[in-house]
Design an enzyme around this catalytic site. Structure first.
Site, PDB file in Angstrom:
ATOM      1  CG  ASP A 153      55.321 -94.136  42.942  1.00 39.34           C
ATOM      2  OD1 ASP A 153      55.224 -93.029  42.603  1.00 39.34           O
ATOM      3  OD2 ASP A 153      56.256 -95.339  42.795  1.00 39.34           O
ATOM      4  CB  CYS A 176      68.432 -83.955  41.040  1.00 38.16           C
ATOM      5  SG  CYS A 176      66.066 -84.003  40.707  1.00 38.16           S
ATOM      6  CB  CYS A 230      64.245 -79.573  45.155  1.00 38.39           C
ATOM      7  SG  CYS A 230      64.426 -81.196  46.230  1.00 38.39           S
ATOM      8  CD  GLU A 251      51.847 -99.610  37.010  1.00 37.61           C
ATOM      9  OE1 GLU A 251      52.064 -99.896  37.969  1.00 37.61           O
ATOM     10  OE2 GLU A 251      52.571 -99.314  36.146  1.00 37.61           O
ATOM     11  CE1 TYR A 261      51.761 -95.461  40.650  1.00 37.77           C
ATOM     12  CE2 TYR A 261      50.894 -97.737  40.405  1.00 37.77           C
ATOM     13  CZ  TYR A 261      51.495 -96.637  40.265  1.00 37.77           C
ATOM     14  OH  TYR A 261      52.445 -97.304  39.525  1.00 37.77           O
ATOM     15  CB  THR A 320      52.634-107.389  57.171  1.00 36.11           C
ATOM     16  OG1 THR A 320      53.297-108.091  55.085  1.00 36.11           O
ATOM     17  CG2 THR A 320      53.226-106.243  56.052  1.00 36.11           C
ATOM     18  CG  LEU A 331      55.288-111.586  43.053  1.00 36.35           C
ATOM     19  CD1 LEU A 331      56.844-111.115  42.428  1.00 36.35           C
ATOM     20  CD2 LEU A 331      54.939-111.098  41.682  1.00 36.35           C
ATOM     21  N   GLY A 332      54.496-112.348  46.847  1.00 33.69           N
ATOM     22  CA  GLY A 332      53.866-111.820  48.411  1.00 33.69           C
ATOM     23  C   GLY A 332      52.569-111.583  48.328  1.00 33.69           C
ATOM     24  CE1 TYR A 333      51.168-106.918  51.868  1.00 31.81           C
ATOM     25  CE2 TYR A 333      52.856-106.492  50.901  1.00 31.81           C
ATOM     26  CZ  TYR A 333      52.249-106.367  51.213  1.00 31.81           C
ATOM     27  OH  TYR A 333      53.122-105.392  52.227  1.00 31.81           O
TER      28      TYR A 333
END
Length: 344
Positions: free
Chosen positions: A136, A198, A204, A35, A118, A290, A78-80
């Site tokens: 999310d 769907c 929907c 996660e 989240y 970013t 992978l970043g962040y």
DNA sequence: TAACCGTGGGA
DNA sequence: TTCCCAAGGTT
């Protein structure tokens, strides 16, 4: 749920609906790790990193005992990178304060380093099958379309959370959370949603209004300025490279990088880390972060053995791996490497 | 509240 | 080439 039973994506960290029915239970450590890696990151990008991390650190106790620089190097690309710093902090808190077991409630998880609303709900739902509501980007999109909500994000977020909360079932909440996210990722996609197949096409509202494609609405983004900088890729005659550990806070915090100038919208000042015959490489590394574009000029030098650098430290040739660098620094190295190989 | 914080793939 | 976007969190 029937759609998920037949269409659940297979992922290395996932216990699928059939296996879960058979009594398999997810490993909270692997759910947490996945996660955190998946925050703002695609499944495809995460898979290899997940395998490497779980092979090397199979348990939260093993991870907690890892050296900081090993974890940062394993996360490189992978970043962040605050995620990796918080990952390690979190592992150490779990071991030191919780006996090596993750808290088993949303509130217990919330507030651990790197775990926000989240991720706390996702771990509670997926690992412990608790009826927590996971919201999310996928769920936001599915809810905005299901209810044909045209209010733009992020203003619409509280309303979307409430929509999602009302739909969360008491039965199989863990599978439900993953089902809605799988639906968003494979059917209710940002562009060209496959409304025809769907499972939620009947209720929907956006489908009946023909507005699915334009939802959710988002506030316009600010343009990215162009910043300029200089990186100094120095190699000592014995092959060692001059690198610098970046401070824990801010951009690329805690990662290795080449010494260099500030990155600003004005032309940078030369700021070599050690006296040497620095040559302009001509080419520049281009990279987009970013919130800005970077054009990084690259200087290269062979550094004499007795040199004492003002900043950074030499890393021996056999202990340097370009894959330990964040992508922008690896780009600079790739440009410099060509010149080193040409000279040698 | 809004800015900050990476990267790679697809359109 | 450029823009969008992906299982967000922290400050």
């Amino acid at each position: 749920m029937a759609w998920y039973d037949a269409n659940a994506r297979i992922m290395p960290w996932r216990v699928g609906p059939q296996a879960r029915r058979a009594g398999d239970t997810p490993d909270p450590y692997r759910i947490w790790l996945s996660e955190v890696m998946l925050q703002q990151t695609t499944v495809a990008a995460v898979k290899d990193y997940f395998h490497r991390f779980t092979m090397r650190w199979p348990t939260v106790t093993a991870l907690a005992a890892a050296a900081d620089e090993d974890v940062m190097a394993a996360w490189a690309g992978l970043g962040y990178y605050a995620r990796a710093r918080n990952l390690l902090k979190c592992a150490r808190v779990v071991v030191a304060d919780h006996g090596g077991q993750f808290p088993t409630t949303r509130d217990g998880l919330l507030g651990l380093p790197g775990i926000g609303p989240y991720t706390a709900a996702a771990i509670a739902a997926i690992a412990y099958d608790l009826p927590e509501t996971v919201v999310d980007g996928n769920v936001e999109r599915v809810m905005a379309r299901l209810h044909d909500l045209h209010l733009p994000l992020p203003t619409a977020k509280p309303e979307l959370i409430e929509f999602a909360r009302r739909l969360t079932p008491r039965q199989r909440p863990g599978d439900y959370a993953q089902a809605v996210m799988d639906l968003g990722a494979t059917i209710c996609t940002p562009k060209s949603p496959a409304c025809g197949i769907c499972p939620w096409r009947a209720p929907c509202a956006a489908r009946s209004e023909g507005t699915a494609q334009q939802l959710p609405k988002k506030l316009p983004k600010k343009p990215k300025p162009i910043r300029l900088g200089i990186a100094y890729v120095g190699r000592r005659t014995d092959g060692a490279f001059l690198l610098q550990r970046r401070p824990d806070k801010g951009l690329l915090g805690g990662m290795l990088g080449w010494p260099g100038s500030e990155w600003a919208e004005i032309p940078p000042q030369e700021s070599p880390p050690v006296a040497a015959d620095w040559r302009d490489l001509g080419a520049e590394a281009r990279h987009t972060f970013t919130h800005f574009h970077l054009r990084l000029a690259v200087r290269v030098a062979v550094i004499p053995p007795e040199a004492q650098p003002d900043v950074g430290a030499f890393i021996p040739h056999d202990r340097f791996r370009p894959s330990d660098l964040p992508t922008v620094m690896r780009k600079a190295f790739d440009l410099a490497r060509a010149s080193f190989e040409y000279e040698s």
